[in-house]
Design an enzyme around this catalytic site. Structure first.
Site, PDB file in Angstrom:
ATOM      1  N   LYS A 141       0.982  -1.253  -0.074  1.00 58.26           N
ATOM      2  CA  LYS A 141       0.210   0.220  -0.073  1.00 58.26           C
ATOM      3  C   LYS A 141       1.076   1.278   0.072  1.00 58.26           C
ATOM      4  CE  LYS A 141      -4.437   0.956   0.365  1.00 58.26           C
ATOM      5  NZ  LYS A 141      -5.780   0.084   0.130  1.00 58.26           N
TER       6      LYS A 141
HETATM    7  N1  GLU Z   1      -7.430  -0.123  -3.468  1.00 59.01           N
HETATM    8  C1  GLU Z   1      -8.031  -1.055  -3.562  1.00 59.01           C
HETATM    9  C2  GLU Z   1      -8.179  -2.174  -2.099  1.00 59.01           C
HETATM   10  O1  GLU Z   1      -7.983  -1.404  -0.965  1.00 59.01           O
HETATM   11  C3  GLU Z   1      -7.372  -2.063  -4.594  1.00 59.01           C
HETATM   12  C4  GLU Z   1      -6.173  -2.469  -4.671  1.00 59.01           C
HETATM   13  C5  GLU Z   1      -5.606  -2.889  -5.807  1.00 59.01           C
HETATM   14  O2  GLU Z   1      -6.516  -3.141  -6.885  1.00 59.01           O
HETATM   15  O3  GLU Z   1      -4.450  -3.345  -6.094  1.00 59.01           O
HETATM   16  O4  GLU Z   1      -8.383  -3.212  -2.315  1.00 59.01           O
END
Ligand code: GLU
Length: 414
Positions: A104
């Site tokens: 993240k």
């Molecule tokens: N931001 C989304 C999540 O928290 C998608 C993350 C992604 O597609 O890598 O799952």
């Protein structure tokens, strides 16, 4: 900062490790992120001054595949919050059987105060600073809170320029024109709906005519209100950062979207009465979907919660204590690491299509998403029944077991 989000993840992880009886060494590996990169992001503002923002990219675990996870732009983030979100990605991808790890990223900023050109410079410089971690087989970012396909396009362009060639596989959630996939925009919402359907079927609750309250009207909450209405539910309350509206007879999704387009908020929508956003949680309904930020449901809110089922579209919306209260009150919670995995699942499809150099059609993406979500739900539900525990505890247990299998197979180097 979301006080306690990382602690909540650790609490769930510790519980799951005990529940599954995994090797303490594996448990210890999962209790810390693999790497936390903190960067300074200097940005030339439109007035000529320079502002320096703080940014992070965290790899929680990359045993099962490249780091995967969104990038958010928000004033309330820090290394701990990003780590909690990265860990959630590790567990999400494990539950859905996607060949990714958990990552993240984020920049601490208020994007509503940035011009488009400032936002672009911030995105590009942040990307440049975290470049050593990125790559199609290392770490593949995606959109999250306050980031979208336009931001992903700048990100991909910056990575591509650094490599001297187009690298479409370096990021997901891209515009269709740049190798994005059909179905990405509403993917998280579709996955949430799949979980609502599965949970209601198991609990023998009808979808048609049931009432829903949705906290948040952004990338996930917005499309979700449409989907719930199309499925036959009555969406009785919706909120966003500026206010909330309530109509026991149901809010019309189309009119609400028109109002939101015109004013930028659901507040003041004439098709319902204004209520305090906190009151949304107490509204009597069969379903509540928190689709905003972490920590939205605390102990006091959980005591007053008016729904029978909570499906967590947001990451970490329920505090640990609130979770205990909901459990005691017999309210069924479909946890975030299962409920909102539709987004990352569709990101996997985008990455796979880019690697194949072959675009799938809408039906194929929708069908594979449904199959993945239904399969993940079934596994978690079965584990919850077998262990006699909540869906959250079962989801974490399943994730930890899959992580243990992968970590054991690879071994601890050297
Ligand atoms: N931001 C989304 C999540 O928290 C998608 C993350 C992604 O597609 O890598 O799952």
């Amino acid at each position: 900062m979301t006080a306690g989000h990382w602690d909540a993840v650790l609490t769930s992880l510790d519980d799951a490790a005990a529940l599954s009886g995994v090797d303490p060494a594996i448990h210890a590996v999962l209790r810390v992120p693999e790497r936390v990169l903190e960067v300074a992001v200097p940005v030339r503002m439109d007035d000529g001054s320079v502002e320096v923002f703080a940014g992070w990219r965290v790899h929680h675990n990359t045993t099962r595949g490249p780091g995967k996870g969104g990038i958010r732009f928000h004033p309330d983030i820090d290394a701990e919050e990003v780590s909690a979100l990265a860990a959630a990605m590790t567990f999400k991808t494990a539950i859905c059987g996607l060949p990714f790890g958990g990552a993240k990223g984020g920049v601490r900023c208020d994007p509503s105060k940035l011009s488009l050109t400032e936002l672009e410079r911030l995105t590009r410089r942040y990307t440049w600073e975290i470049l050593p971690l990125l790559g199609p087989d290392k770490d593949v970012p995606a959109p999250d809170v306050n980031t979208d396909d336009r931001v992903m396009a700048w990100l991909m362009d910056t990575v591509s320029l650094a490599h001297g060639q187009l690298v479409t596989t370096s990021v997901t959630g891209k515009p269709l024109a740049l190798g994005g996939t059909v179905g990405h925009a509403g993917a998280t919402s579709s996955g949430v709906l799949a979980c609502v359907r599965s949970a209601f079927t198991e609990l023998e609750l009808p979808i048609a005519g049931s009432r829903a309250a949705v906290q948040g009207f952004g990338k996930v909450g917005g499309p979700l209100v449409f989907l719930l209405q199309s499925a036959g539910m009555r969406v009785v309350a919706v909120s966003d950062v500026r206010g909330a509206v309530y109509n026991p007879g149901g809010l019309d999704a189309f009119d609400l979207a028109d109002h939101h387009r015109a004013t930028g908020t659901v507040a003041g929508f004439p098709g319902g009465e204004a209520i305090d956003p906190e009151e949304l949680f107490a509204v009597e309904a069969e379903l509540l979907v928190p689709a905003a930020l972490a920590g939205a449901i605390d102990e006091a809110t959980a005591e007053r919660l008016g729904a029978r089922v909570v499906v967590e579209a947001a990451n970490g919306p329920t505090t640990t204590r609130a979770d205990d209260v909901l459990g005691r009150r017999g309210i069924v919670v479909v946890p975030d690491i299962l409920a909102n995995a539709g987004g990352v699942t569709t990101s996997y499809f985008e990455w796979a299509q880019n690697r194949q150099g072959y675009a799938w059609d809408e039906e194929l993406v929708a069908e594979r998403l449904r199959r993945t979500m239904d399969g993940a739900f079934r596994s978690v539900w079965a584990r919850a029944e077998a262990l006699g525990v909540s869906l959250r505890r079962a989801a974490y247990a399943l994730a930890v077991e899959r992580m243990a299998e992968a970590i054991t197979a690879r071994g601890i180097f050297p």
